[in-house]
Scaffold this motif. Structure first.
Motif, PDB file in Angstrom:
ATOM      1  N   MET A 100     100.633 -68.395 -46.723  1.00  0.00           N
ATOM      2  CA  MET A 100     101.817 -69.682 -45.738  1.00  0.00           C
ATOM      3  C   MET A 100     102.188 -70.640 -46.817  1.00  0.00           C
ATOM      4  O   MET A 100     103.253 -71.170 -46.331  1.00  0.00           O
ATOM      5  CB  MET A 100     101.781 -69.308 -44.454  1.00  0.00           C
ATOM      6  N   ASP A 101     101.331 -70.720 -47.182  1.00  0.00           N
ATOM      7  CA  ASP A 101     101.576 -72.413 -47.774  1.00  0.00           C
ATOM      8  C   ASP A 101     102.213 -72.329 -48.969  1.00  0.00           C
ATOM      9  O   ASP A 101     103.247 -73.208 -49.148  1.00  0.00           O
ATOM     10  CB  ASP A 101     100.390 -72.417 -48.981  1.00  0.00           C
TER      11      ASP A 101
ATOM     12  N   TYR B  82     108.613 -72.675 -42.910  1.00  0.00           N
ATOM     13  CA  TYR B  82     107.283 -72.782 -41.520  1.00  0.00           C
ATOM     14  C   TYR B  82     106.591 -73.948 -41.343  1.00  0.00           C
ATOM     15  O   TYR B  82     105.847 -74.752 -42.283  1.00  0.00           O
ATOM     16  CB  TYR B  82     106.947 -71.193 -42.182  1.00  0.00           C
ATOM     17  N   SER B  83     106.917 -74.475 -40.160  1.00  0.00           N
ATOM     18  CA  SER B  83     105.791 -75.345 -39.585  1.00  0.00           C
ATOM     19  C   SER B  83     104.484 -74.991 -38.750  1.00  0.00           C
ATOM     20  O   SER B  83     104.665 -73.534 -38.102  1.00  0.00           O
ATOM     21  CB  SER B  83     106.853 -75.850 -38.667  1.00  0.00           C
ATOM     22  N   VAL B  84     103.009 -75.408 -38.935  1.00  0.00           N
ATOM     23  CA  VAL B  84     102.263 -74.366 -38.250  1.00  0.00           C
ATOM     24  C   VAL B  84     101.178 -75.169 -37.106  1.00  0.00           C
ATOM     25  O   VAL B  84     101.699 -77.167 -37.498  1.00  0.00           O
ATOM     26  CB  VAL B  84     101.372 -74.457 -39.319  1.00  0.00           C
TER      27      VAL B  84
ATOM     28  N   SER C   9      95.679 -75.457 -47.121  1.00  0.00           N
ATOM     29  CA  SER C   9      97.378 -75.894 -47.834  1.00  0.00           C
ATOM     30  C   SER C   9      98.128 -77.093 -47.802  1.00  0.00           C
ATOM     31  O   SER C   9      96.642 -78.019 -48.735  1.00  0.00           O
ATOM     32  CB  SER C   9      98.210 -75.431 -46.662  1.00  0.00           C
TER      33      SER C   9
ATOM     34  N   SER D 101     100.301 -71.001 -34.924  1.00  0.00           N
ATOM     35  CA  SER D 101     101.903 -70.734 -34.361  1.00  0.00           C
ATOM     36  C   SER D 101     102.525 -71.096 -36.471  1.00  0.00           C
ATOM     37  O   SER D 101     102.389 -71.961 -36.371  1.00  0.00           O
ATOM     38  CB  SER D 101     102.557 -70.740 -34.017  1.00  0.00           C
ATOM     39  N   TYR D 102     102.973 -70.169 -37.102  1.00  0.00           N
ATOM     40  CA  TYR D 102     104.403 -70.688 -37.978  1.00  0.00           C
ATOM     41  C   TYR D 102     105.019 -70.230 -37.653  1.00  0.00           C
ATOM     42  O   TYR D 102     105.519 -68.520 -37.044  1.00  0.00           O
ATOM     43  CB  TYR D 102     103.792 -69.598 -39.665  1.00  0.00           C
ATOM     44  N   SER D 103     106.352 -71.527 -37.466  1.00  0.00           N
ATOM     45  CA  SER D 103     107.797 -70.704 -37.313  1.00  0.00           C
ATOM     46  C   SER D 103     108.350 -71.316 -38.314  1.00  0.00           C
ATOM     47  O   SER D 103     108.410 -72.774 -38.497  1.00  0.00           O
ATOM     48  CB  SER D 103     108.001 -72.116 -35.802  1.00  0.00           C
ATOM     49  N   SER D 104     109.706 -70.682 -38.489  1.00  0.00           N
ATOM     50  CA  SER D 104     110.763 -71.512 -39.005  1.00  0.00           C
ATOM     51  C   SER D 104     112.198 -70.726 -38.159  1.00  0.00           C
ATOM     52  O   SER D 104     112.489 -70.322 -37.271  1.00  0.00           O
ATOM     53  CB  SER D 104     111.256 -70.680 -40.544  1.00  0.00           C
TER      54      SER D 104
ATOM     55  N   SER E 131     108.821 -66.499 -36.094  1.00  0.00           N
ATOM     56  CA  SER E 131     107.777 -66.834 -36.423  1.00  0.00           C
ATOM     57  C   SER E 131     106.145 -65.896 -36.222  1.00  0.00           C
ATOM     58  O   SER E 131     106.922 -64.632 -36.402  1.00  0.00           O
ATOM     59  CB  SER E 131     107.791 -67.158 -34.314  1.00  0.00           C
TER      60      SER E 131
ATOM     61  N   GLU F 117     101.756 -65.129 -35.889  1.00  0.00           N
ATOM     62  CA  GLU F 117     101.287 -65.875 -35.036  1.00  0.00           C
ATOM     63  C   GLU F 117     100.405 -65.267 -35.119  1.00  0.00           C
ATOM     64  O   GLU F 117      99.788 -64.235 -34.693  1.00  0.00           O
ATOM     65  CB  GLU F 117     101.177 -66.419 -33.241  1.00  0.00           C
TER      66      GLU F 117
END
Length: 234
Positions: free
Chosen positions: A117-118, A123-125, A154, A186-189, A193, A195
């Protein structure tokens, strides 16, 4: 194998039952000060005490050349001191924020997902953990371990409970009745999302992992983690 239980609450009692089922015996059941207790009968100690007692318990075991594993959280400001003492005394010490085999597999997934994900900075974690009302520390040691793994893999620089800065990971800690432990990353944009989640259904997994780690560390010297134990199970 004779096991000294340092902390004889709900977790200690579950560890006792599983240890006996696996053919071991319990040499000590201790809820208080262990500094003046003769531990020579024990082959290994398992510490699931409370934060203010954990470091004293670990030091005492190390000084007595008694291999010790600890699952107590909330004392880690003294972790490096425990490591240095263990190395100086040529003893054996293993700390894990969570001894569950499933959680440690979850840790492996978390590391891999953080690396994947980095590059995608849209995406916010965040991390959420839920535990029973009797848990004394927040966030949980497992949540902190998850955050540290993400930081290592990351561009995140730290974590904070509840409210985090832009480059930090927010951790939400919830306390509810009869929840052994649930952790979600969770990673969300704006678009979607992703998770990963681990839900413990009982203390059995934690206790079994602790006994397996105790079996593994007997007669060893050094500082170890559950990763060392798992590498010898696969």
């Amino acid at each position: 194998m004779k096991i000294a239980l340092l902390g004889y609450g709900k977790m200690g009692k579950t560890i006792e039952r599983i240890a006996i089922e696996r053919g071991h015996s319990i040499s000590h059941k201790i809820n208080g000060d262990i500094e003046n207790i003769d531990l020579s009968e024990a082959h290994v100690a398992i510490d699931f005490s409370i934060p203010k007692a954990a470091f004293t318990n670990i030091k005492t075991c190390i000084n007595n050349k008694l291999p010790v594993i600890s699952g107590t959280t909330g004392w880690l400001e003294n972790y490096e001191s425990a490591v240095k003492l263990c190395e100086a005394e040529n003893s054996a010490f293993l700390y894990a924020s969570n001894f569950s085999i499933g959680v440690n597999l979850f840790f492996e997934l978390n590391e891999k997902l953080a690396k994947i994900m980095d590059p995608f900075q849209n995406y916010s974690v965040e991390i959420e953990e839920t535990h029973h009302l009797q848990k004394l520390d927040a966030p949980s040691g497992t949540a902190i371990s998850l955050a540290q793994q993400i930081i290592t893999n990351s561009r995140k620089t730290g974590w904070q409970l509840d409210h985090a800065e832009e480059n930090e990971i927010p951790i939400t800690a919830k306390r509810e009745e009869n929840v052994p432990g649930t952790h979600t990353v969770s990673y969300s944009s704006d678009i979607d999302s992703i998770e990963i989640k681990h839900t413990a259904h009982s203390r059995e997994g934690f206790a079994l992992g602790a006994v397996i780690a105790a079996e593994w560390i007997r007669d060893k010297k050094g500082v170890f983690s559950m990763k060392d134990v798992l590498q010898n199970l696969t």
